[in-house]
Design a protein around this motif. Structure first.
Motif, mmCIF file in Angstrom:
data_model
loop_
_atom_site.group_PDB
_atom_site.id
_atom_site.type_symbol
_atom_site.label_atom_id
_atom_site.label_comp_id
_atom_site.label_asym_id
_atom_site.label_seq_id
_atom_site.Cartn_x
_atom_site.Cartn_y
_atom_site.Cartn_z
ATOM 1 N N THR A 111 0.828 -1.204 0.000
ATOM 2 C CA THR A 111 0.000 0.000 0.000
ATOM 3 C C THR A 111 0.862 1.254 0.000
ATOM 4 N N ASN A 112 1.820 1.309 0.916
ATOM 5 C CA ASN A 112 2.725 2.447 1.036
ATOM 6 C C ASN A 112 1.999 3.731 1.429
ATOM 7 N N TRP A 113 0.900 3.585 2.147
ATOM 8 C CA TRP A 113 0.232 4.748 2.754
ATOM 9 C C TRP A 113 1.187 5.299 3.805
ATOM 10 N N GLN A 114 1.349 6.619 3.866
ATOM 11 C CA GLN A 114 2.329 7.217 4.757
ATOM 12 C C GLN A 114 1.671 8.242 5.672
ATOM 13 N N ASN A 115 1.584 7.906 6.949
ATOM 14 C CA ASN A 115 1.092 8.846 7.957
ATOM 15 C C ASN A 115 2.251 9.611 8.589
ATOM 16 N N TYR A 116 3.372 9.691 7.897
ATOM 17 C CA TYR A 116 4.566 10.338 8.431
ATOM 18 C C TYR A 116 5.238 11.153 7.327
ATOM 19 N N LEU A 117 6.161 12.025 7.723
ATOM 20 C CA LEU A 117 6.983 12.763 6.774
ATOM 21 C C LEU A 117 8.290 11.993 6.613
ATOM 22 N N GLY A 118 8.528 11.439 5.428
ATOM 23 C CA GLY A 118 9.672 10.562 5.236
ATOM 24 C C GLY A 118 10.997 11.201 5.577
ATOM 25 N N GLU A 119 11.209 12.438 5.132
ATOM 26 C CA GLU A 119 12.510 13.073 5.308
ATOM 27 C C GLU A 119 12.799 13.464 6.754
ATOM 28 N N SER A 120 11.750 13.543 7.598
ATOM 29 C CA SER A 120 11.978 13.954 8.985
ATOM 30 C C SER A 120 11.580 12.877 9.991
ATOM 31 N N THR A 121 11.283 11.650 9.502
ATOM 32 C CA THR A 121 10.862 10.584 10.416
ATOM 33 C C THR A 121 11.746 9.349 10.314
ATOM 34 N N MET A 122 12.103 8.955 9.092
ATOM 35 C CA MET A 122 12.800 7.692 8.880
ATOM 36 C C MET A 122 14.303 7.904 8.693
ATOM 37 N N SER A 123 15.096 6.997 9.282
ATOM 38 C CA SER A 123 16.539 7.015 9.039
ATOM 39 C C SER A 123 16.838 6.390 7.677
ATOM 40 N N TYR A 124 18.059 6.546 7.217
ATOM 41 C CA TYR A 124 18.440 5.909 5.952
ATOM 42 C C TYR A 124 18.295 4.389 6.053
ATOM 43 N N PHE A 125 18.671 3.840 7.218
ATOM 44 C CA PHE A 125 18.578 2.388 7.387
ATOM 45 C C PHE A 125 17.130 1.930 7.291
ATOM 46 N N GLU A 456 -12.485 13.579 2.114
ATOM 47 C CA GLU A 456 -11.167 13.275 2.678
ATOM 48 C C GLU A 456 -11.189 11.954 3.458
ATOM 49 N N ILE A 457 -12.262 11.727 4.227
ATOM 50 C CA ILE A 457 -12.373 10.457 4.960
ATOM 51 C C ILE A 457 -12.601 9.303 3.999
ATOM 52 N N LEU A 458 -13.531 9.487 3.055
ATOM 53 C CA LEU A 458 -13.847 8.426 2.097
ATOM 54 C C LEU A 458 -12.617 8.070 1.263
ATOM 55 N N ALA A 471 -2.671 9.836 -0.983
ATOM 56 C CA ALA A 471 -3.402 10.580 0.041
ATOM 57 C C ALA A 471 -4.122 11.762 -0.588
ATOM 58 N N PHE A 472 -5.307 12.037 -0.105
ATOM 59 C CA PHE A 472 -6.079 13.182 -0.601
ATOM 60 C C PHE A 472 -5.571 14.473 0.019
ATOM 61 N N ALA A 473 -4.786 14.329 1.079
ATOM 62 C CA ALA A 473 -4.330 15.465 1.891
ATOM 63 C C ALA A 473 -5.521 16.053 2.644
ATOM 64 N N GLY A 474 -5.238 16.956 3.541
ATOM 65 C CA GLY A 474 -6.319 17.560 4.312
ATOM 66 C C GLY A 474 -6.835 16.670 5.427
ATOM 67 N N LEU A 475 -6.249 15.473 5.592
ATOM 68 C CA LEU A 475 -6.694 14.576 6.656
ATOM 69 C C LEU A 475 -5.519 14.304 7.589
ATOM 70 N N THR A 476 -5.728 14.515 8.873
ATOM 71 C CA THR A 476 -4.693 14.205 9.855
ATOM 72 C C THR A 476 -4.755 12.713 10.146
ATOM 73 N N GLY A 477 -3.868 11.961 9.506
ATOM 74 C CA GLY A 477 -3.933 10.498 9.580
ATOM 75 C C GLY A 477 -3.163 9.898 10.735
ATOM 76 N N PHE A 481 -6.858 6.393 15.954
ATOM 77 C CA PHE A 481 -7.985 5.876 15.172
ATOM 78 C C PHE A 481 -7.577 5.567 13.739
ATOM 79 N N TYR A 482 -6.960 6.532 13.057
ATOM 80 C CA TYR A 482 -6.642 6.321 11.640
ATOM 81 C C TYR A 482 -5.474 5.361 11.451
ATOM 82 N N ASN A 483 -4.551 5.282 12.409
ATOM 83 C CA ASN A 483 -3.476 4.292 12.284
ATOM 84 C C ASN A 483 -4.024 2.871 12.381
ATOM 85 N N VAL A 484 -4.948 2.642 13.333
ATOM 86 C CA VAL A 484 -5.493 1.292 13.519
ATOM 87 C C VAL A 484 -6.511 0.958 12.425
#
Length: 563
Positions: A111-125, A456-458, A471-477, A481-484
């Motif tokens: 899926t690769n849905w991302q509830n995070y900012l890649g450049e400021s959340t994940m390490s290179y590893f 946005e929810i749909l 992502a449609f954006a505009g939704l705080t994922g 609730f939205y993670n689960v």
């Protein structure tokens, strides 16, 4: 390159991929390709797998579930422990538990849905060892299921449908790594960033301002992101970021990569069942739906933005450019986003939230059809084959005969499995969307009120339920609730369709072929293609029309016109 020439070049390259990549995949999965045997054999020895031993559908499914479960656990642990692992020049801390679970499920389910900012959340590893590895193997798992289902159609009286470990290994080694490596060289050559040196720190001598510019191993991740129909970007801006998509050449390459395997698998299907025309009939249905949706959304985005017009800015000769990629324009941006949303890729190059409401309807409804035009790597083919079985069942009812597909009688058990696979996604999406709009935790997510907030929810549950990830954006994922709920949607959207497909493969493989007669409903004709498209549209329309009526359609009509 203009929109017209982009389409022409893309069609030519995809035509070549359909014929030659499709033929190559036949050789790979029939075991006639062995130029990487020196890498392949040690893997089987390490896994203690006999490559000659085939599996029943139950054992094949069990191996897939075990592999995916281990993959979720491994991805989760890497992300949680990244603060103690190497290749972390930005000193990223552990990702919170809920977000780690959502991310691990997201990448393992393709899926690769991302509830995070890649450049400021994940390490290179984490980006390389957890996320990029899953981008390879999750794509290979999808292709393996499609190949197993094809074997179900092509075999006669067989108790087995192949070996999951062999299909997984060969898909990664012979198809995904070679193509992704060559494409990665092109991305890096065109300017995509590829470095482990950490962010670039820039000092402006005139203003005395300091700026830290994130960088990382982006170029080669970009190639498998598109080829595996993954979509997870290194940067939050995804395909709109110049470090990921630096030139027009990489834009065109992205189109070809994300569409090539799903379309080529129809040739593989036709070749393996011994009737290429059967694959052409399925391909025609995919192309017809894809072409109509591209034309619809491109036309919609080439019109003026009704909200901008209402604000008094009436001269919009370039169409709706809000949130668009200015380097490629409104229509090519629409093509990019339609291609990514209809292939379960989700690597958008323009903001979906800034599309006109009716243009956003195009993005949303394309996924609601089940992502079969052409869908993800493998998932697109096995899903449209489930629709094909439903179609021959309906066709058989029309002419009063027991339905057949590729010489196999389609009886109650097969129809039930196909219907289950077709209906899992709509039930999942609509149920979770209903929970989202009726609970305070769900309603806290959208940043907009009214029909746009509902969209946005749909969109979020449609994207995750179809393993798309855009992502449609505009939704705080990034909430509990939205993670689960999102993880539940992704798991059901992946495995609750794969398992019926594999069960169907086992049932069909055990059947004998019935000779065609004068009353056989032909499934390689334009009539069948038209009926297949009709069934897909009717199922999608009946299940989702009430929902989209409350979202993008009513929002568009509130501006006083449909287009």
């Amino acid at each position: 390159m203009g929109f017209f020439w982009t389409i022409v070049v893309m069609v030519v390259l995809l035509g070549l991929a359909w014929r030659y990549l499709g033929s190559y995949m036949v050789s790979v999965y029939e075991g006639r390709m062995s130029w990487l045997g020196w890498v392949e054999r040690p893997i089987y020895r390490a896994l203690r797998v006999d490559p000659e031993a085939e599996q029943s559908w139950q054992r094949y499914t069990g191996a897939l579930i075990i592999f995916s479960g281990v993959a979720i656990l491994a991805t989760y642990l890497i992300i949680r422990l990244q603060g103690h692992l190497p290749l972390n020049p930005q000193h990223q801390n552990a990702v919170p538990a809920g977000l780690s679970f959502n991310t691990a499920v997201s990448f393992v389910t393709n899926t690769n849905w991302q509830n995070y900012l890649g450049e400021s959340t994940m390490s290179y590893f984490s980006q390389m060892a957890a996320l990029t590895v899953q981008q390879f193997v999750s794509a290979a798992v999808g292709i393996a299921v499609a190949i197993a289902l094809i074997r179900g159609f092509s075999r006669k009286g067989s108790p087995t449908i192949g070996n999951f470990w062999v299909d997984l290994t060969r898909g990664v080694l012979y198809i995904l790594i070679p193509i992704a490596f060559i494409a990665g060289l092109v991305f890096v050559g065109q300017g995509a960033v590829q470095t482990l040196a950490g962010p670039a720190n820039v000092h402006n001598a005139l203003t005395s301002a300091n700026q830290s510019i994130p960088r990382g191993p982006v170029g080669f991740m970009e190639s498998i992101k598109q080829l595996g129909t993954n979509g997870g970007g290194f940067f939050n801006a995804n395909g709109a970021h110049p470090f990921e998509n630096p030139t027009g050449v990489t834009t065109l390459l992205s189109f070809v990569l994300l569409l090539s395997i799903p379309f080529a698998l129809t040739y593989t299907f036709g070749k393996m069942v011994g009737r290429v025309r059967q694959g052409v009939a399925v391909l025609a249905a995919m192309v017809l739906i894809f072409g109509v949706w591209v034309g619809f959304s491109s036309y919609a985005e080439h019109q003026s933005n009704p909200a901008v017009a209402a604000a008094g800015v009436v001269h919009q000769p370039t169409g709706n450019m809000e949130g668009k990629e200015t380097r490629i324009g409104d229509t090519t941006s629409a093509l990019y986003n339609i291609a990514s949303t209809q292939t379960s890729t989700g690597s958008v190059s323009a903001s979906n939230d800034s599309f006109t409401p009716i243009g956003g309807f195009g993005l949303l409804s394309g996924m609601m059809l089940g992502e079969i035009s052409p869908g993800g790597t493998g998932s697109g083919l096995y899903t449209i084959l489930l629709f094909a079985l439903v179609t021959v069942f309906l066709g058989g009812l029309m002419i009063g005969r027991t339905p057949e597909y590729l010489g196999k009688k389609i009886q109650a058990r097969e129809v039930k499995l196909a219907a289950l696979g077709v209906l899992v996604m709509p039930v999942t999406v609509l149920t979770l969307a209903a929970v989202g709009v009726t609970t305070s935790a769900g309603r806290a997510g959208p940043l907009n009120a009214g029909p746009h907030g509902f969209s946005e929810i749909l969109y979020a549950f449609t994207s995750q339920g179809n393993n798309n990830g855009s992502a449609f954006a505009g939704l705080t994922g990034n909430t509990t609730f939205y993670n689960v709920a999102g993880a539940v949607a992704m798991l059901l959207g992946r495995f609750a369709i794969m398992i019926p497909a594999l069960a169907l493969a086992g049932v069909l493989a055990a059947k004998q072929v019935v000779p065609a007669s004068a009353g056989t409903f032909k499934t390689d004709t334009p009539l069948f293609t038209g009926l297949l498209v009709g069934v897909i549209l009717i199922v999608g329309g009946l299940t989702f029309f009430p929902a989209v009526s409350l979202g993008p359609i009513v929002e568009q009509l509130s501006h006083g016109k449909l287009f």
